[in-house]
Design a protein around this motif. Structure first.
Motif, PDB file in Angstrom:
ATOM      1  N   ARG A  61     -12.089  11.985   6.320  1.00 56.55           N
ATOM      2  CA  ARG A  61     -11.347  11.130   5.376  1.00 56.55           C
ATOM      3  C   ARG A  61     -10.436  11.963   4.477  1.00 56.55           C
ATOM      4  O   ARG A  61      -9.279  11.580   4.229  1.00 56.55           O
ATOM      5  N   GLU A  65      -6.358  11.675   4.233  1.00 55.78           N
ATOM      6  CA  GLU A  65      -5.652  11.496   2.961  1.00 55.78           C
ATOM      7  C   GLU A  65      -4.680  12.652   2.713  1.00 55.78           C
ATOM      8  O   GLU A  65      -3.539  12.437   2.281  1.00 55.78           O
ATOM      9  N   ARG A 249      -2.417   6.677   8.132  1.00 57.44           N
ATOM     10  CA  ARG A 249      -3.609   6.939   7.314  1.00 57.44           C
ATOM     11  C   ARG A 249      -4.582   5.768   7.380  1.00 57.44           C
ATOM     12  O   ARG A 249      -5.799   5.950   7.506  1.00 57.44           O
TER      13      ARG A 249
END
Length: 471
Positions: A61, A65, A249
């Protein structure tokens, strides 16, 4: 518990089981407990693997990001660069127009002068001393107009024989010599050409015609419109690039979240199985304890196995909440003693994906240098043999200990911070070697500083050792 007894008829009390039946029942309970313990031995490895999975998903994650933020930053920087470039080009269009007009006027005047020079033919009436014969010789050499030569110069005669002769230079670098044309005829010939050039320049146009200025203005305006359209398109292109980055994303996070849900569901099922086995094990242990209390010892051979079977369950790592930060303390894990805040050299928390800091290479290299060079041996100072040998052995031991602690904590599977208090102990050993070097120098001026350094080293060593014991 299954009773190996038989109930007599007529309501009489059940007959007590025989010793063989007691041992068989006790053995059955012990084997059941042992089998469940073997199954529960895999729970710790499962919890650690699940924690690594959560850390890996957290890293994925963070990477998604970070990749999105990096892409958005690149889009913003590219837009700023292109906006500055377009603004600079738009501001330079007026200067570009003037430059093109000047260039076009220069070309027009040059063509006008060349056409005028080509139209100015050389005749016998133009240059004194040049008759019809020399006119024919010049024409044979390709010199008929003022445009057919540029200058005259002196040089050696063709073939290297004789003295210097006058050469007439053609426009493309060739030069010719005409017999009969020397200094007295060459000077008037150049004067005639200079006069022709001056007349041609005077007659050349001094400004561009209106149609050429209009054509240049149209080209500049078309370029301005194209640049303005490109500048107007920049925000849309940047918005499209940002939307694409956000979409990627979102897809990556959705994919990671989907995989996390599936893995979390499987982990929850597996954890529920372990919990059920733990409850079953506790129930069997209670049954075994009740059987022991009721019937007493079942024999020497079963006593040790019975003691092992009644041991409490081993502690297992508490499962981490998927949304919790990697360094957060688990529920029920205590007040957080031994966390990275206790030691400036520590990074992260045990069981996380954060590795030991690369800053530990600095003390490792420093103590490795002490291992080679020793302490207190600079200049003409020669410390005692015991100090030279002892300082090197101490530095070598500290280097080996730091590497033993640091290397496993850099590996992905065993990543973690250095033990609490290691930094304090390392500082203490460094000060101890410095104090030993001061004592070995034999200089009485540094005795007080050496004792202060040694005392501080002892204090830090005691503090670090205490923190290592607590950790």
């Amino acid at each position: 518990m299954t009773e190996s007894t038989t109930t007599l008829r007529g309501g009489h009390a059940p007959a007590p089981p025989s010793p063989a039946e007691i041992r068989a029942e006790r053995r059955r309970l012990i084997e059941s407990v042992r089998a469940l313990r073997r199954l529960l031995d895999g729970r710790r490895a499962f919890e650690l693997a699940d924690r690594r999975r959560l850390n890996r998903q957290a890293r994925d994650r963070e990477r998604a990001e970070a990749a999105c933020l990096k892409t958005l930053q690149r889009v913003h920087e590219r837009r700023l660069r292109r906006e500055r470039s377009l603004a600079r080009r738009l501001n330079g269009l007026d200067g570009k127009r003037e430059h093109q007009e000047r260039h076009a006027l220069t070309v027009l005047r040059r063509e006008s002068v060349e056409n005028s020079l080509r139209a100015t033919r050389l005749t016998t009436n133009d240059v004194n001393g040049i008759g019809a014969g020399l006119i024919r010789d010049l024409a044979a050499a390709g010199i008929r107009t003022a445009a057919d030569f540029t200058r005259v110069s002196w040089g050696k005669a063709p073939g290297g024989k004789g003295g210097e002769v006058l050469y007439i230079h053609r426009p493309h670098g060739r030069k010719v010599h005409i017999n009969g044309i020397g200094e007295h005829r060459g000077r008037p010939l150049m004067e005639w050409r200079r006069a022709a050039v001056a007349r041609a320049k005077a007659r050349a146009p001094q400004e561009l015609p209106a149609d050429q200025r209009h054509r240049i203005a149209e080209i500049i305006e078309a370029e301005r419109a194209r640049l303005q359209a490109e500048a107007a398109e920049l925000p849309r292109e940047a918005d499209a690039a940002r939307e694409e980055a956000v979409r990627l994303r979102t897809e990556a996070l959705s994919r990671i979240a989907g995989a996390a849900r599936e893995a979390g569901r499987a982990a929850a099922e597996r954890r529920a199985e372990f919990d059920a086995m733990a409850e079953r094990l506790i129930a069997l242990q209670a049954e075994l304890a009740a059987h022991r209390d009721r019937y007493g010892d079942a024999g020497r051979r079963l006593r040790r196995a019975q003691t092992r079977a009644l041991r409490p369950l081993p502690a297992v790592p508490a499962p981490r909440t998927p949304g919790a930060p990697a360094g957060a303390a688990e529920p029920g894990s205590g007040s957080g003693e031994g966390t990275p805040a206790d030691d400036p050299w520590a990074v992260g928390a045990p069981g996380t994906h954060v590795r030991a800091s690369l800053a530990w290479l600095l003390p490792v290299l420093l103590f490795a240098l002490f291992t080679v060079a020793g302490v207190g041996e600079l200049g003409d100072t020669t410390p005692p043999l015991w100090l030279r040998v002892g300082s090197r052995l101490t530095a070598l031991a500290v280097t080996a200990e730091l590497l033993r602690l640091w290397v496993p904590r850099r590996r992905p599977r065993t990543a973690g911070p250095m033990p609490p208090g290691t930094g304090t102990q390392t500082t203490a050993m460094f000060l101890a070697l410095v104090a030993a070097g001061m004592f070995g120098s034999g200089d009485p001026d540094v005795r007080v500083a050496a004792w202060v350094t040694a005392a501080l080293s002892a204090l830090l060593l005691a503090t670090g050792t205490g923190r290592r014991g607590k950790g």
